[in-house]
Motif scaffolding. Structure first.
Motif, PDB file in Angstrom:
ATOM      1  N   ALA A 102      82.963  44.518  -1.041  1.00  0.00           N
ATOM      2  CA  ALA A 102      83.441  44.655  -2.417  1.00  0.00           C
ATOM      3  C   ALA A 102      82.360  45.247  -3.311  1.00  0.00           C
ATOM      4  CB  ALA A 102      83.883  43.292  -2.954  1.00  0.00           C
ATOM      5  N   PHE A 103      81.094  44.845  -3.100  1.00  0.00           N
ATOM      6  CA  PHE A 103      79.985  45.381  -3.891  1.00  0.00           C
ATOM      7  C   PHE A 103      79.805  46.869  -3.635  1.00  0.00           C
ATOM      8  CE2 PHE A 103      75.543  46.514  -4.468  1.00  0.00           C
ATOM      9  CZ  PHE A 103      75.286  46.039  -5.747  1.00  0.00           C
ATOM     10  N   ALA A 104      79.852  47.260  -2.355  1.00  0.00           N
ATOM     11  CA  ALA A 104      79.679  48.670  -2.004  1.00  0.00           C
ATOM     12  C   ALA A 104      80.775  49.523  -2.641  1.00  0.00           C
ATOM     13  CB  ALA A 104      79.692  48.835  -0.489  1.00  0.00           C
ATOM     14  N   ALA A 105      82.006  48.990  -2.616  1.00  0.00           N
ATOM     15  CA  ALA A 105      83.102  49.730  -3.239  1.00  0.00           C
ATOM     16  C   ALA A 105      82.925  49.809  -4.745  1.00  0.00           C
ATOM     17  CB  ALA A 105      84.434  49.062  -2.894  1.00  0.00           C
ATOM     18  N   ALA A 106      82.468  48.719  -5.347  1.00  0.00           N
ATOM     19  CA  ALA A 106      82.333  48.677  -6.804  1.00  0.00           C
ATOM     20  C   ALA A 106      81.232  49.609  -7.291  1.00  0.00           C
ATOM     21  CB  ALA A 106      82.046  47.241  -7.255  1.00  0.00           C
ATOM     22  N   ILE A 107      80.105  49.644  -6.603  1.00  0.00           N
ATOM     23  CA  ILE A 107      78.982  50.434  -7.085  1.00  0.00           C
ATOM     24  C   ILE A 107      79.243  51.931  -6.957  1.00  0.00           C
ATOM     25  CG2 ILE A 107      77.610  50.656  -4.957  1.00  0.00           C
ATOM     26  CD1 ILE A 107      75.174  49.796  -6.694  1.00  0.00           C
ATOM     27  N   GLN A 108      80.164  52.289  -6.069  1.00  0.00           N
ATOM     28  CA  GLN A 108      80.525  53.694  -5.910  1.00  0.00           C
ATOM     29  C   GLN A 108      81.763  54.079  -6.721  1.00  0.00           C
ATOM     30  OE1 GLN A 108      79.945  55.069  -1.563  1.00  0.00           O
ATOM     31  NE2 GLN A 108      80.055  52.830  -1.386  1.00  0.00           N
ATOM     32  N   SER A 109      82.338  53.112  -7.423  1.00  0.00           N
ATOM     33  CA  SER A 109      83.539  53.374  -8.213  1.00  0.00           C
ATOM     34  C   SER A 109      83.165  53.964  -9.565  1.00  0.00           C
ATOM     35  CB  SER A 109      84.322  52.073  -8.423  1.00  0.00           C
ATOM     36  OG  SER A 109      83.606  51.219  -9.311  1.00  0.00           O
ATOM     37  N   HIS A 110      84.176  54.365 -10.320  1.00  0.00           N
ATOM     38  CA  HIS A 110      83.929  54.891 -11.662  1.00  0.00           C
ATOM     39  C   HIS A 110      83.223  53.855 -12.526  1.00  0.00           C
ATOM     40  CE1 HIS A 110      84.526  56.959 -15.462  1.00  0.00           C
ATOM     41  NE2 HIS A 110      85.059  55.840 -15.945  1.00  0.00           N
ATOM     42  N   GLU A 111      83.667  52.596 -12.446  1.00  0.00           N
ATOM     43  CA  GLU A 111      83.026  51.537 -13.229  1.00  0.00           C
ATOM     44  C   GLU A 111      81.554  51.403 -12.873  1.00  0.00           C
ATOM     45  OE1 GLU A 111      84.783  47.696 -13.026  1.00  0.00           O
ATOM     46  OE2 GLU A 111      86.478  48.222 -14.317  1.00  0.00           O
ATOM     47  N   GLY A 112      81.249  51.383 -11.577  1.00  0.00           N
ATOM     48  CA  GLY A 112      79.863  51.231 -11.148  1.00  0.00           C
ATOM     49  C   GLY A 112      78.981  52.373 -11.631  1.00  0.00           C
ATOM     50  N   ARG A 113      79.472  53.604 -11.510  1.00  0.00           N
ATOM     51  CA  ARG A 113      78.692  54.758 -11.959  1.00  0.00           C
ATOM     52  C   ARG A 113      78.515  54.759 -13.473  1.00  0.00           C
ATOM     53  NH1 ARG A 113      82.026  57.175  -7.993  1.00  0.00           N
ATOM     54  NH2 ARG A 113      83.412  58.005  -9.605  1.00  0.00           N
ATOM     55  N   GLU A 114      79.588  54.418 -14.189  1.00  0.00           N
ATOM     56  CA  GLU A 114      79.508  54.367 -15.643  1.00  0.00           C
ATOM     57  C   GLU A 114      78.543  53.279 -16.099  1.00  0.00           C
ATOM     58  OE1 GLU A 114      80.243  54.412 -19.858  1.00  0.00           O
ATOM     59  OE2 GLU A 114      80.137  55.888 -18.239  1.00  0.00           O
ATOM     60  N   GLY A 115      78.572  52.117 -15.453  1.00  0.00           N
ATOM     61  CA  GLY A 115      77.657  51.035 -15.803  1.00  0.00           C
ATOM     62  C   GLY A 115      76.210  51.425 -15.606  1.00  0.00           C
ATOM     63  N   ALA A 116      75.916  52.123 -14.501  1.00  0.00           N
ATOM     64  CA  ALA A 116      74.541  52.567 -14.237  1.00  0.00           C
ATOM     65  C   ALA A 116      74.095  53.597 -15.269  1.00  0.00           C
ATOM     66  CB  ALA A 116      74.450  53.144 -12.823  1.00  0.00           C
ATOM     67  N   ARG A 117      74.974  54.547 -15.573  1.00  0.00           N
ATOM     68  CA  ARG A 117      74.629  55.561 -16.577  1.00  0.00           C
ATOM     69  C   ARG A 117      74.392  54.937 -17.949  1.00  0.00           C
ATOM     70  NH1 ARG A 117      78.692  58.713 -13.878  1.00  0.00           N
ATOM     71  NH2 ARG A 117      80.220  58.019 -15.428  1.00  0.00           N
ATOM     72  N   ALA A 118      75.253  53.993 -18.325  1.00  0.00           N
ATOM     73  CA  ALA A 118      75.109  53.349 -19.626  1.00  0.00           C
ATOM     74  C   ALA A 118      73.795  52.580 -19.712  1.00  0.00           C
ATOM     75  CB  ALA A 118      76.288  52.405 -19.877  1.00  0.00           C
ATOM     76  N   PHE A 119      73.395  51.943 -18.608  1.00  0.00           N
ATOM     77  CA  PHE A 119      72.133  51.205 -18.605  1.00  0.00           C
ATOM     78  C   PHE A 119      70.959  52.154 -18.783  1.00  0.00           C
ATOM     79  CE2 PHE A 119      68.453  49.495 -16.310  1.00  0.00           C
ATOM     80  CZ  PHE A 119      68.304  48.271 -16.946  1.00  0.00           C
ATOM     81  N   VAL A 120      70.966  53.250 -18.026  1.00  0.00           N
ATOM     82  CA  VAL A 120      69.870  54.216 -18.106  1.00  0.00           C
ATOM     83  C   VAL A 120      69.822  54.872 -19.482  1.00  0.00           C
ATOM     84  CG1 VAL A 120      69.009  56.408 -17.195  1.00  0.00           C
ATOM     85  CG2 VAL A 120      69.822  54.640 -15.618  1.00  0.00           C
ATOM     86  N   GLU A 121      70.989  55.185 -20.021  1.00  0.00           N
ATOM     87  CA  GLU A 121      71.070  55.866 -21.311  1.00  0.00           C
ATOM     88  C   GLU A 121      71.009  54.911 -22.494  1.00  0.00           C
ATOM     89  OE1 GLU A 121      74.681  58.101 -21.007  1.00  0.00           O
ATOM     90  OE2 GLU A 121      73.980  59.230 -19.247  1.00  0.00           O
ATOM     91  N   LYS A 122      70.902  53.619 -22.225  1.00  0.00           N
ATOM     92  CA  LYS A 122      70.771  52.584 -23.253  1.00  0.00           C
ATOM     93  C   LYS A 122      71.903  52.667 -24.283  1.00  0.00           C
ATOM     94  CE  LYS A 122      65.779  52.206 -22.732  1.00  0.00           C
ATOM     95  NZ  LYS A 122      64.441  52.247 -23.374  1.00  0.00           N
ATOM     96  N   ARG A 123      73.132  52.665 -23.762  1.00  0.00           N
ATOM     97  CA  ARG A 123      74.309  52.723 -24.620  1.00  0.00           C
ATOM     98  C   ARG A 123      75.352  51.738 -24.089  1.00  0.00           C
ATOM     99  NH1 ARG A 123      78.218  55.137 -21.622  1.00  0.00           N
ATOM    100  NH2 ARG A 123      77.562  56.621 -20.019  1.00  0.00           N
ATOM    101  N   ALA A 124      76.374  51.520 -24.891  1.00  0.00           N
ATOM    102  CA  ALA A 124      77.459  50.654 -24.458  1.00  0.00           C
ATOM    103  C   ALA A 124      78.296  51.360 -23.399  1.00  0.00           C
ATOM    104  CB  ALA A 124      78.337  50.274 -25.635  1.00  0.00           C
ATOM    105  N   ALA A 125      78.709  50.624 -22.373  1.00  0.00           N
ATOM    106  CA  ALA A 125      79.621  51.209 -21.370  1.00  0.00           C
ATOM    107  C   ALA A 125      80.984  51.437 -22.011  1.00  0.00           C
ATOM    108  CB  ALA A 125      79.756  50.251 -20.187  1.00  0.00           C
ATOM    109  N   GLU A 126      81.776  52.295 -21.404  1.00  0.00           N
ATOM    110  CA  GLU A 126      83.045  52.704 -22.011  1.00  0.00           C
ATOM    111  C   GLU A 126      83.996  51.530 -22.230  1.00  0.00           C
ATOM    112  OE1 GLU A 126      85.291  54.171 -17.929  1.00  0.00           O
ATOM    113  OE2 GLU A 126      84.264  55.650 -19.167  1.00  0.00           O
ATOM    114  N   TRP A 127      83.950  50.512 -21.362  1.00  0.00           N
ATOM    115  CA  TRP A 127      84.863  49.385 -21.523  1.00  0.00           C
ATOM    116  C   TRP A 127      84.408  48.429 -22.629  1.00  0.00           C
ATOM    117  CZ3 TRP A 127      82.253  50.184 -16.810  1.00  0.00           C
ATOM    118  CH2 TRP A 127      81.116  49.413 -16.624  1.00  0.00           C
TER     119      TRP A 127
END
Length: 267
Positions: free
Chosen positions: A240-265
């Motif tokens: 489940a973790f592997a699927a989640a981290i490769q999903s749109h949510e997982g990628r968006e969460g990583a980008r938001a963390f790096v970019e220091k912004r709120a995630a889309e959700w």
């Protein structure tokens, strides 16, 4: 819907038990309407939480005596399964609310007894006012809490469940907090509304699919008897973790963390 009120509030569906004259006793009709509402809520991808509360100053005082009288008449007429079906239908309600992918918040006030006690034990988050009273009075009525017992044991542990179920005694909100039956006790209705909104704000910060997957893993982790079952749950968790981290949510969460912004959700 004749026994409940349901309204949308952002990411949450607010479902109110609405039989105030009966202290929101759970009838078969209410069971059916709650299950229908839960199914509708689960089909809405924008919903992340379901808030369950009662009207008229009480959460729920237990099962409806009218349904029991009807079952009694059916049994007298030769239907030997009448009470079984009545009891098991309520158990189905508890099962569905326990395993829904939505975050269930129980807002507790006044009487939380019998079936209402069991329903509160299926919630992920339980918030009570200081005047809330909890009881499992079934044994005082000559009955076992048959469908409720497994959920009570999972919530507060076998020792506390024994004490509550085998005495039928009423406990207050502070003791309910101490034994883990509820997670927060607040003062009055204003405190209750503030606490619910605070929980919903926290849930808004969490990704919808991650919430559902996490709840599934947590439920699968409960009451594991040995290493083989634990390994199976951990294997499923890794998948489940592997699927989640490769999903749109997982990628968006990583980008938001790096970019220091709120995630889309979170917007």
């Amino acid at each position: 819907m004749q026994t409940i009120i349901s309204e949308r509030q952002g990411i949450a569906q607010i479902v109110t038990l609405n039989r105030p004259q009966q202290r929101n006793a759970i009838s078969l009709q209410m069971v059916d309407e709650l299950l229908q509402q839960l199914e509708l809520a689960e089909q809405d991808p924008a919903l992340r939480a379901l808030v369950l509360r009662g009207s008229g100053g009480n959460f729920c005082a237990g099962g409806d005596i009218g349904d029991m009288l009807t079952a009694q008449q059916s049994a007298a007429d030769g239907d030997s399964d009448a009470f079984y079906r009545l009891n098991r239908r309520f158990g189905e309600l508890l099962q569905q609310f326990n395993r829904t992918p939505l975050v269930v918040i129980a807002v507790l006030d006044g009487a939380v007894m019998g079936g209402g006690f069991g329903l509160a034990c299926t919630a992920d988050i339980a918030i009570a006012t200081g005047n809330t009273k909890f009881a499992l009075p079934e044994t005082r009525l000559g009955l076992p809490p048959a469908q409720i017992a497994p959920f009570v044991v999972r919530r507060v542990g076998l020792s506390q469940a024994r004490r509550l179920a085998l005495s039928g005694a009423t406990v207050d909100a502070q003791l309910a907090l101490a034994i883990g039956l509820v997670h927060q006790v607040v003062d009055g209705q204003d405190g209750l509304e503030q606490a619910v909104e605070s929980q919903l704000q926290a849930i808004r910060a969490c990704a919808p699919n991650a919430l559902a997957t996490t709840k599934q893993i947590l439920l699968a982790s409960a009451n594991l008897p040995g290493d083989e079952e634990l390994s199976m749950v951990l294997d499923q968790g890794a998948q489940a973790f592997a699927a989640a981290i490769q999903s749109h949510e997982g990628r968006e969460g990583a980008r938001a963390f790096v970019e220091k912004r709120a995630a889309e959700w979170q917007s």
